[in-house]
Design a protein around this motif. Structure first.
Motif, PDB file in Angstrom:
ATOM      1  N   ILE A 189       0.860  -1.181   0.000  1.00 40.98           N
ATOM      2  CA  ILE A 189       0.000   0.000   0.000  1.00 40.98           C
ATOM      3  C   ILE A 189       0.901   1.238   0.000  1.00 40.98           C
ATOM      4  O   ILE A 189       1.718   1.425   0.906  1.00 40.98           O
ATOM      5  CB  ILE A 189      -0.948   0.017   1.219  1.00 40.98           C
ATOM      6  CG1 ILE A 189      -1.715  -1.299   1.347  1.00 40.98           C
ATOM      7  CG2 ILE A 189      -1.884   1.220   1.143  1.00 40.98           C
ATOM      8  CD1 ILE A 189      -2.566  -1.688   0.154  1.00 40.98           C
ATOM      9  N   LEU A 190       0.742   2.082  -1.031  1.00 42.90           N
ATOM     10  CA  LEU A 190       1.566   3.284  -1.176  1.00 42.90           C
ATOM     11  C   LEU A 190       0.910   4.516  -0.572  1.00 42.90           C
ATOM     12  O   LEU A 190       1.579   5.337   0.061  1.00 42.90           O
ATOM     13  CB  LEU A 190       1.853   3.546  -2.657  1.00 42.90           C
ATOM     14  CG  LEU A 190       2.566   2.435  -3.419  1.00 42.90           C
ATOM     15  CD1 LEU A 190       2.642   2.764  -4.898  1.00 42.90           C
ATOM     16  CD2 LEU A 190       3.951   2.203  -2.838  1.00 42.90           C
ATOM     17  N   SER A 191      -0.387   4.672  -0.793  1.00 39.41           N
ATOM     18  CA  SER A 191      -1.097   5.843  -0.264  1.00 39.41           C
ATOM     19  C   SER A 191      -2.576   5.503  -0.115  1.00 39.41           C
ATOM     20  O   SER A 191      -3.087   4.596  -0.771  1.00 39.41           O
ATOM     21  CB  SER A 191      -0.924   7.048  -1.189  1.00 39.41           C
ATOM     22  OG  SER A 191      -1.540   6.812  -2.443  1.00 39.41           O
ATOM     23  N   GLY A 192      -3.230   6.253   0.768  1.00 36.59           N
ATOM     24  CA  GLY A 192      -4.645   6.048   1.003  1.00 36.59           C
ATOM     25  C   GLY A 192      -4.897   4.956   2.030  1.00 36.59           C
ATOM     26  O   GLY A 192      -3.973   4.300   2.511  1.00 36.59           O
ATOM     27  N   THR A 193      -6.155   4.789   2.352  1.00 38.03           N
ATOM     28  CA  THR A 193      -6.568   3.755   3.308  1.00 38.03           C
ATOM     29  C   THR A 193      -7.723   2.965   2.710  1.00 38.03           C
ATOM     30  O   THR A 193      -8.412   3.439   1.810  1.00 38.03           O
ATOM     31  CB  THR A 193      -6.995   4.361   4.656  1.00 38.03           C
ATOM     32  OG1 THR A 193      -8.053   5.290   4.427  1.00 38.03           O
ATOM     33  CG2 THR A 193      -5.826   5.048   5.349  1.00 38.03           C
ATOM     34  N   GLY A 194      -7.907   1.762   3.236  1.00 37.65           N
ATOM     35  CA  GLY A 194      -8.986   0.930   2.733  1.00 37.65           C
ATOM     36  C   GLY A 194      -9.122  -0.349   3.532  1.00 37.65           C
ATOM     37  O   GLY A 194      -8.602  -0.459   4.643  1.00 37.65           O
TER      38      GLY A 194
ATOM     39  N   VAL B  71      -6.162  -1.378   5.902  1.00 37.71           N
ATOM     40  CA  VAL B  71      -4.817  -1.162   5.356  1.00 37.71           C
ATOM     41  C   VAL B  71      -4.546   0.327   5.233  1.00 37.71           C
ATOM     42  O   VAL B  71      -5.463   1.125   5.056  1.00 37.71           O
ATOM     43  CB  VAL B  71      -4.614  -1.861   3.989  1.00 37.71           C
ATOM     44  CG1 VAL B  71      -4.664  -3.374   4.129  1.00 37.71           C
ATOM     45  CG2 VAL B  71      -5.622  -1.381   2.956  1.00 37.71           C
ATOM     46  N   ALA B  72      -3.255   0.677   5.351  1.00 43.25           N
ATOM     47  CA  ALA B  72      -2.799   2.058   5.272  1.00 43.25           C
ATOM     48  C   ALA B  72      -1.411   2.055   4.631  1.00 43.25           C
ATOM     49  O   ALA B  72      -0.807   0.986   4.461  1.00 43.25           O
ATOM     50  CB  ALA B  72      -2.760   2.667   6.674  1.00 43.25           C
ATOM     51  N   PRO B  73      -0.876   3.224   4.284  1.00 48.58           N
ATOM     52  CA  PRO B  73       0.439   3.276   3.634  1.00 48.58           C
ATOM     53  C   PRO B  73       1.503   2.510   4.415  1.00 48.58           C
ATOM     54  O   PRO B  73       1.575   2.591   5.646  1.00 48.58           O
ATOM     55  CB  PRO B  73       0.752   4.772   3.601  1.00 48.58           C
ATOM     56  CG  PRO B  73      -0.599   5.413   3.517  1.00 48.58           C
ATOM     57  CD  PRO B  73      -1.477   4.559   4.405  1.00 48.58           C
ATOM     58  N   GLY B  74       2.279   1.716   3.679  1.00 48.35           N
ATOM     59  CA  GLY B  74       3.339   0.917   4.273  1.00 48.35           C
ATOM     60  C   GLY B  74       2.931  -0.512   4.561  1.00 48.35           C
ATOM     61  O   GLY B  74       3.786  -1.368   4.781  1.00 48.35           O
ATOM     62  N   ALA B  75       1.632  -0.794   4.562  1.00 49.26           N
ATOM     63  CA  ALA B  75       1.173  -2.163   4.822  1.00 49.26           C
ATOM     64  C   ALA B  75       1.552  -3.067   3.649  1.00 49.26           C
ATOM     65  O   ALA B  75       1.422  -2.680   2.490  1.00 49.26           O
ATOM     66  CB  ALA B  75      -0.334  -2.198   5.034  1.00 49.26           C
ATOM     67  N   LEU B  76       2.005  -4.268   3.968  1.00 54.04           N
ATOM     68  CA  LEU B  76       2.290  -5.281   2.952  1.00 54.04           C
ATOM     69  C   LEU B  76       1.259  -6.388   3.125  1.00 54.04           C
ATOM     70  O   LEU B  76       1.163  -7.003   4.191  1.00 54.04           O
ATOM     71  CB  LEU B  76       3.693  -5.854   3.102  1.00 54.04           C
ATOM     72  CG  LEU B  76       4.029  -6.981   2.119  1.00 54.04           C
ATOM     73  CD1 LEU B  76       4.028  -6.457   0.677  1.00 54.04           C
ATOM     74  CD2 LEU B  76       5.360  -7.614   2.461  1.00 54.04           C
TER      75      LEU B  76
END
Length: 109
Positions: free
Chosen positions: A64-69, A80-85
């Motif tokens: 995840i590069l940007s945003g949330t979901g 998930v949020a930025p930095g999550a793999l």
């Protein structure tokens, strides 16, 4: 395959579903053709999602590069949020949806 640098605008983007676009950076159909892997950058519009899919050919990874979901793996939903793999086992049903507050971008390998 040859060594090179791909400029940001060099890989063409395509909209694959309403609110879902991707740029394949490396893979079978990319400008950098290889059978070794697929690397694509996805963008989900606010509230858009990938829909459920499963890939039988290999494990998958989403960074995840940007945003949330919300990432759904099987029946389980994960924020998930930025930095999550996200690690997706071969054949696991999965879906990713951007929050309504903004777009979500991720790399898929």
């Amino acid at each position: 395959l040859r060594s090179r640098v791909i400029a940001p605008g060099e890989a063409a983007g395509v909209e694959i579903a309403l609110g879902v676009s991707l740029r394949e950076l490396a893979g079978r159909t990319a400008a950098t053709r290889t059978e070794a892997l697929s690397l694509a950058r996805f963008r989900l519009a606010p509230g858009a999602g990938t829909g459920v899919s499963r890939y039988l050919g290999a494990d998958e990874f989403f960074l995840i590069l940007s945003g949330t979901g919300v990432m759904t793996l099987g029946e389980t939903r994960h924020p998930v949020a930025p930095g999550a793999l996200v690690v997706i086992a071969r054949g696991e049903p999965h879906a990713l949806e951007a929050d309504a507050a903004g777009p979500l971008e991720f790399l898929a390998v």
